[in-house]
Design a protein around this motif. Structure first.
Motif, short mmCIF file in Angstrom:
data_model
loop_
_atom_site.label_atom_id
_atom_site.label_comp_id
_atom_site.label_asym_id
_atom_site.label_seq_id
_atom_site.Cartn_x
_atom_site.Cartn_y
_atom_site.Cartn_z
N MET A 1 0.82 -1.21 0.00
CA MET A 1 0.00 0.00 0.00
C MET A 1 0.86 1.27 0.00
N LYS A 2 2.15 1.12 -0.33
CA LYS A 2 3.04 2.27 -0.37
C LYS A 2 2.79 3.08 -1.64
N THR A 3 2.53 4.38 -1.49
CA THR A 3 2.31 5.25 -2.64
C THR A 3 3.63 5.50 -3.35
N LEU A 4 3.64 5.25 -4.68
CA LEU A 4 4.84 5.43 -5.48
C LEU A 4 4.81 6.72 -6.29
N MET A 5 3.63 7.09 -6.77
CA MET A 5 3.49 8.27 -7.62
C MET A 5 2.18 8.97 -7.32
N SER A 6 2.15 10.29 -7.54
CA SER A 6 0.89 11.01 -7.56
C SER A 6 0.60 11.42 -8.99
N ILE A 7 -0.65 11.55 -9.37
CA ILE A 7 -1.09 11.69 -10.76
C ILE A 7 -1.93 12.97 -10.90
N VAL A 8 -2.00 13.62 -12.11
CA VAL A 8 -1.64 13.17 -13.44
C VAL A 8 -0.26 13.65 -13.82
N THR A 9 0.15 14.78 -13.28
CA THR A 9 1.57 15.11 -13.39
C THR A 9 2.24 14.28 -12.30
N VAL A 10 2.93 13.23 -12.69
CA VAL A 10 3.43 12.30 -11.68
C VAL A 10 4.60 12.91 -10.92
N LYS A 11 4.57 12.68 -9.64
CA LYS A 11 5.64 13.15 -8.77
C LYS A 11 6.23 11.96 -8.05
N ASP A 12 7.53 11.72 -8.28
CA ASP A 12 8.22 10.62 -7.63
C ASP A 12 8.37 10.95 -6.14
N ASN B 1 10.15 9.58 -4.02
CA ASN B 1 11.51 9.38 -3.51
C ASN B 1 12.40 10.60 -3.74
N ASN B 2 12.30 11.21 -4.94
CA ASN B 2 13.19 12.34 -5.23
C ASN B 2 12.46 13.66 -5.51
N GLY B 3 11.14 13.64 -5.52
CA GLY B 3 10.37 14.87 -5.69
C GLY B 3 10.27 15.38 -7.11
N LYS B 4 10.83 14.65 -8.09
CA LYS B 4 10.78 15.11 -9.48
C LYS B 4 9.39 14.91 -10.07
N GLU B 5 8.95 15.87 -10.91
CA GLU B 5 7.64 15.81 -11.54
C GLU B 5 7.78 15.77 -13.06
N ARG B 6 6.79 15.12 -13.71
CA ARG B 6 6.72 15.14 -15.17
C ARG B 6 5.28 14.88 -15.60
N VAL B 7 4.92 15.43 -16.76
CA VAL B 7 3.59 15.25 -17.31
C VAL B 7 3.52 13.91 -18.02
N ILE B 8 2.48 13.11 -17.72
CA ILE B 8 2.35 11.82 -18.38
C ILE B 8 1.26 11.82 -19.44
N TYR B 9 0.41 12.86 -19.44
CA TYR B 9 -0.64 12.92 -20.46
C TYR B 9 -0.98 14.36 -20.78
N ASN B 10 -0.86 14.70 -22.07
CA ASN B 10 -1.19 16.03 -22.56
C ASN B 10 -2.28 15.88 -23.62
N ALA B 11 -3.51 16.28 -23.26
CA ALA B 11 -4.65 16.05 -24.13
C ALA B 11 -4.48 16.73 -25.49
N LYS B 12 -3.91 17.93 -25.52
CA LYS B 12 -3.75 18.64 -26.78
C LYS B 12 -2.86 17.89 -27.74
N GLU B 13 -1.80 17.27 -27.22
CA GLU B 13 -0.88 16.53 -28.08
C GLU B 13 -1.51 15.24 -28.60
N VAL B 14 -2.36 14.62 -27.79
CA VAL B 14 -2.88 13.30 -28.13
C VAL B 14 -4.09 13.37 -29.06
N ILE B 15 -5.01 14.34 -28.84
CA ILE B 15 -6.28 14.29 -29.58
C ILE B 15 -6.60 15.55 -30.37
#
Length: 275
Positions: free
Chosen positions: A208-219, A221-235
């Motif tokens: 039950m350990k949380t690994l990531m928060s969504i939708v801009t995932v935040k690690d 362990n190290n606090g780094k963030e990145r976008v995993i889904y950009n609606a404009k780019e996809v559709i």
């Protein structure tokens, strides 16, 4: 997208869009500007594959337009599209209640998808919430992984008018014990913030350990963030596929079933624009 077709409501052609409900489901798989399925399959680590599956799952919920209705599929109606190595087939397997089934394969990626959707509307005075019963399965056969997930509900508000996806979605991979919980939310009646927002987390079901928060995932362990889904780019900027050879289409295909209706809608629209 779904809208009034969910409720068996008869609407004048003015409110119809020239496509079937089956096609709307299918487009969420094949009408994409970015190959999210390839990302799901190509990542080396299971956690990265899971993050990509979460992004792909979010991409399936397309923007909706209030007051626009696709055709309500007839029993036995089919919709088939081939795009590269991806083959998508849908069929309306029940009319009362309305149940749509999807089976898709990507031979190059060695991926299989199996869906079964049954929208059940619930009326709450000034709003209707359509719970989409059924499950989606995405199988990454090269990795021996199956991802099971449900769908959010479609909320139709009459005061003020609007549509949005709401509710909780759970994504689970039994082979890796990774799970995700997503919460789709919208504006309240008083207009409080939260429209079109998705929040959630990825966690290991065994601990039950949380690994990531969504939708801009935040690690975590190290606090780094990145976008995993950009609606404009996809559709954005996508075009509905056209039938090249009408003679080669089965009579049960959506394009054949609704061809006369679609031509009528499109010709009337064209005349209005020409005035």
């Amino acid at each position: 997208m779904l809208i009034f077709a969910l409720f068996q409501v008869q609407l004048p052609p003015l409110f119809n869009i020239p496509k079937s409900h089956l096609q709307c489901y299918g487009e969420s798989v094949y009408a994409v500007g970015e190959d999210l399925l390839h990302k799901c399959n190509s990542a080396e680590k299971s956690q990265e594959r899971f993050i990509s599956v979460v992004a792909w799952s979010i991409s399936l919920t397309r923007p909706t337009i209030f007051g626009c209705a696709p055709y309500n599929p007839i029993l036995g109606e089919t919709h088939h599209v081939s795009k590269g190595s991806l083959n998508v087939l849908l069929e309306q397997v029940s009319h009362h209640p309305p149940v749509s089934a999807l089976h898709a394969t990507d031979e190059k990626e060695n991926i299989e998808m199996i869906w079964c959707h049954n929208p059940v509307p619930k009326f709450y005075g000034i709003k209707v919430e359509a719970e989409v019963h059924g499950r989606k399965q995405l199988k990454l056969l090269n990795h021996g992984e199956t991802y099971a997930m449900n769908s959010p509900s479609l909320l139709i508000k009459f005061l003020p008018p609007g549509l949005d996806w709401v509710g909780n979605v759970k994504i689970h991979c039994q082979e890796t014990s990774l799970e995700a919980e997503l919460c789709y939310s919208t504006n309240s009646f008083l207009g409080h913030r939260g429209a079109h927002s998705i929040k959630g987390r990825i966690y290991q079901s065994s601990s039950m350990k949380t690994l990531m928060s969504i939708v801009t995932v935040k690690d975590t362990n190290n606090g780094k963030e990145r976008v995993i889904y950009n609606a404009k780019e996809v559709i954005s900027g996508l075009k509905t596929p056209a039938v090249k050879d009408p003679q080669g289409v089965l009579p049960s295909e959506s394009a054949a079933v609704w061809s006369a209706v679609s031509e009528g809608i499109q010709s009337k629209t064209g005349r209005k624009q020409g005035k």
